[in-house]
Design an enzyme around this catalytic site. Structure first.
Site, PDB file in Angstrom:
ATOM      1  N   ARG A   1       0.847  -1.202   0.000  1.00  0.00           N
ATOM      2  CA  ARG A   1       0.000   0.000   0.000  1.00  0.00           C
ATOM      3  C   ARG A   1       0.883   1.253   0.000  1.00  0.00           C
ATOM      4  O   ARG A   1       0.620   2.231  -0.704  1.00  0.00           O
ATOM      5  CB  ARG A   1      -0.947  -0.002   1.218  1.00  0.00           C
ATOM      6  CG  ARG A   1      -1.987  -1.121   1.182  1.00  0.00           C
ATOM      7  CD  ARG A   1      -3.081  -0.927   2.230  1.00  0.00           C
ATOM      8  NE  ARG A   1      -2.633  -1.042   3.605  1.00  0.00           N
ATOM      9  CZ  ARG A   1      -2.578  -2.163   4.305  1.00  0.00           C
ATOM     10  NH1 ARG A   1      -2.957  -3.303   3.751  1.00  0.00           N
ATOM     11  NH2 ARG A   1      -2.165  -2.158   5.561  1.00  0.00           N
TER      12      ARG A   1
ATOM     13  N   LYS B   1     -17.460  18.517  -2.292  1.00  0.00           N
ATOM     14  CA  LYS B   1     -17.091  17.406  -3.184  1.00  0.00           C
ATOM     15  C   LYS B   1     -18.339  16.564  -3.463  1.00  0.00           C
ATOM     16  O   LYS B   1     -18.578  15.561  -2.790  1.00  0.00           O
ATOM     17  CB  LYS B   1     -15.984  16.559  -2.556  1.00  0.00           C
ATOM     18  CG  LYS B   1     -15.582  15.336  -3.380  1.00  0.00           C
ATOM     19  CD  LYS B   1     -14.327  14.670  -2.847  1.00  0.00           C
ATOM     20  CE  LYS B   1     -14.060  13.368  -3.596  1.00  0.00           C
ATOM     21  NZ  LYS B   1     -12.743  12.787  -3.301  1.00  0.00           N
TER      22      LYS B   1
ATOM     23  N   LYS C   1     -11.039  15.516   4.752  1.00  0.00           N
ATOM     24  CA  LYS C   1     -12.170  15.041   3.959  1.00  0.00           C
ATOM     25  C   LYS C   1     -13.054  14.116   4.780  1.00  0.00           C
ATOM     26  O   LYS C   1     -12.557  13.353   5.604  1.00  0.00           O
ATOM     27  CB  LYS C   1     -11.677  14.272   2.722  1.00  0.00           C
ATOM     28  CG  LYS C   1     -12.777  14.037   1.692  1.00  0.00           C
ATOM     29  CD  LYS C   1     -12.478  12.866   0.778  1.00  0.00           C
ATOM     30  CE  LYS C   1     -12.908  11.571   1.433  1.00  0.00           C
ATOM     31  NZ  LYS C   1     -12.797  10.422   0.525  1.00  0.00           N
TER      32      LYS C   1
HETATM   33  C1  5MM Z   1     -10.455   6.885  -2.661  1.00  0.00           C
HETATM   34  O1  5MM Z   1     -11.598   6.347  -1.996  1.00  0.00           O
HETATM   35  C2  5MM Z   1     -12.059   7.139  -0.908  1.00  0.00           C
HETATM   36  C3  5MM Z   1     -12.118   6.401   0.404  1.00  0.00           C
HETATM   37  O2  5MM Z   1     -12.631   5.119   0.267  1.00  0.00           O
HETATM   38  P1  5MM Z   1     -12.908   4.189   1.571  1.00  0.00           P
HETATM   39  O3  5MM Z   1     -12.860   5.062   2.783  1.00  0.00           O
HETATM   40  O4  5MM Z   1     -14.281   3.636   1.319  1.00  0.00           O
HETATM   41  O5  5MM Z   1     -11.855   3.152   1.596  1.00  0.00           O
HETATM   42  C4  5MM Z   1     -13.400   7.762  -1.271  1.00  0.00           C
HETATM   43  O6  5MM Z   1     -13.939   8.539  -0.244  1.00  0.00           O
HETATM   44  C5  5MM Z   1     -13.185   8.660  -2.444  1.00  0.00           C
HETATM   45  O7  5MM Z   1     -12.361   9.736  -2.059  1.00  0.00           O
HETATM   46  C6  5MM Z   1     -14.472   9.224  -2.977  1.00  0.00           C
HETATM   47  O8  5MM Z   1     -15.494   8.295  -2.948  1.00  0.00           O
HETATM   48  C7  5MM Z   1     -14.277   9.678  -4.408  1.00  0.00           C
HETATM   49  O9  5MM Z   1     -13.703   8.611  -5.128  1.00  0.00           O
HETATM   50  P2  5MM Z   1     -14.190   8.324  -6.605  1.00  0.00           P
HETATM   51  O10 5MM Z   1     -13.464   7.066  -7.011  1.00  0.00           O
HETATM   52  O11 5MM Z   1     -15.676   8.156  -6.546  1.00  0.00           O
HETATM   53  O12 5MM Z   1     -13.772   9.541  -7.420  1.00  0.00           O
END
Ligand code: 5MM
Length: 347
Positions: free
Chosen positions: A66, A240, A157
């Site tokens: 990771r 966002k 965020k």
């Molecule tokens: C990158 O994924 C973010 C966090 O995911 P998890 O906390 O579920 O592991 C997620 O919040 C992401 O920043 C947003 O959903 C926007 O990602 P996308 O792929 O929809 O642009």
């Protein structure tokens, strides 16, 4: 096709309740995240999500893999003119590059800001079979914000997840998630981080664009009222949201012109013009579709900078190109650069 906003808006334009001590510094930081055509890279998948994505390309899901993948993402040449910052998860924020520099330091050296995902994920709103969720993470948030500032983060965020369907999003889901987002944003501004406020209406389903428009309008109107009530400074935050699209299973996907019109009209009807900017999530759209829709949204325009904070639409090709092979780091970087370039308007 016209889009009806089936809710009462959050009185965009009327003054916010005074109270937030957001400074000109926070406003400047928020503006710097979204101006100049630059966007934000969302690389904040939690360890569980990131591990599943590594396994998806045949890479063993270890902490070191990771870390190595995130090092690839943040060390490409020329990113600083195209993206303003990178959102990390707690694990990555505390890791180091191979040369020993902590990630926030390496980002700063490259002219990029470090962001931190501070929500702790979703829980069932009304029980395991309910299907709707509430995003958690308010416990101890002020203390964590102070620590993240000390570690070099400049923005944060929090992602709320709303579902479309019969009776959804429910009023309870809208209210609970809006309240949590607003409290998060206020705690961040009080503690010196610019909040990115992410209310995501999921695109799952075969619905028409108008269904997404109505659900998104209700979500944003509820959120706007909660932000005002919490005294959040709109000029010191970035929204966002999802783009307003037809469902991912729709047989007649809306084209970019329709997406842009519905997205901008919905935002204009519900959000304050004082917002520092709007940085869209990609929501599972292909890289090509997300970029085409963003370009159309920018053409339609709004009172705010309109840009991207994509996760999957930016990084999926890079992850596939790298696939854990140390000899393919440059291929991964090139893939990321290509996707970033696709979303940055020509100067
Ligand atoms: C990158 O994924 C973010 C966090 O995911 P998890 O906390 O579920 O592991 C997620 O919040 C992401 O920043 C947003 O959903 C926007 O990602 P996308 O792929 O929809 O642009």
């Amino acid at each position: 096709m016209s889009t009806t906003i089936a809710t009462s808006p959050a009185r965009p334009g009327s003054p916010a309740r005074p109270g937030s001590p957001a400074t000109t510094d926070l406003r400047a930081t928020a503006a710097s995240l979204v101006t100049g055509g630059r966007g934000i890279l969302a690389a904040d998948e939690s360890p569980g999500t990131m591990s599943r994505r590594l396994e998806g390309v045949g890479v063993e899901p270890t902490e070191e893999h990771r870390r190595a993948y995130r090092e690839l993402l943040v060390t490409g040449e020329g990113l600083a003119g195209r993206i303003s910052g990178v959102i990390l998860c707690d694990e990555t924020l505390r890791q180091q590059l191979a040369d020993g520099r902590p990630f926030p330091r390496a980002l700063a050296d490259a002219g990029l800001q470090a962001g931190i995902k501070v929500d702790t994920g979703t829980t069932a709103l009304d029980g395991p079979d309910d299907g709707e969720t509430l995003t958690e993470g308010l416990d101890g948030l002020a203390e964590r914000v102070a620590e993240y500032v000390a570690l070099g983060a400049t923005f944060a965020k929090w992602r709320a997840v709303l579902h479309l369907g019969a009776g959804r999003p429910s009023v309870r889901a809208l209210d609970a998630n809006a309240e949590a987002l607003a409290r998060y944003a206020r705690v961040c501004q009080d503690g010196g981080l610019v909040p990115i406020v992410e209310p995501e209406v999921l695109s799952a389903g075969g619905h028409r664009l108008e269904v997404c428009a109505a659900g998104t309008a209700r979500t944003l109107a509820t959120l706007g009222r909660a932000l005002d009530a919490a005294g959040v400074d709109p000029a010191a935050m970035v929204l966002k949201p999802n783009m307003v699209t037809s469902g991912e299973g729709s047989r007649q996907p809306a084209d970019p012109y329709e997406v842009a019109r519905a997205t901008v009209d919905t935002l204009r009807a519900t959000m304050r013009p004082e917002l520092a900017g709007v940085a869209f999530l990609s929501g599972g759209q292909s890289s090509e579709t997300a970029a085409a829709n963003l370009a159309a949204i920018r053409r339609r325009g709004g009172p705010w900078p309109l840009t991207f904070s994509f996760g999957r639409a930016l990084v999926s090709p890079a992850l596939a190109a790298w696939a854990g092979d140390p000899g393919r780091v440059d291929a991964g970087r090139s893939a990321l650069r290509r996707e970033v370039d696709r979303n940055v308007p020509a100067a």
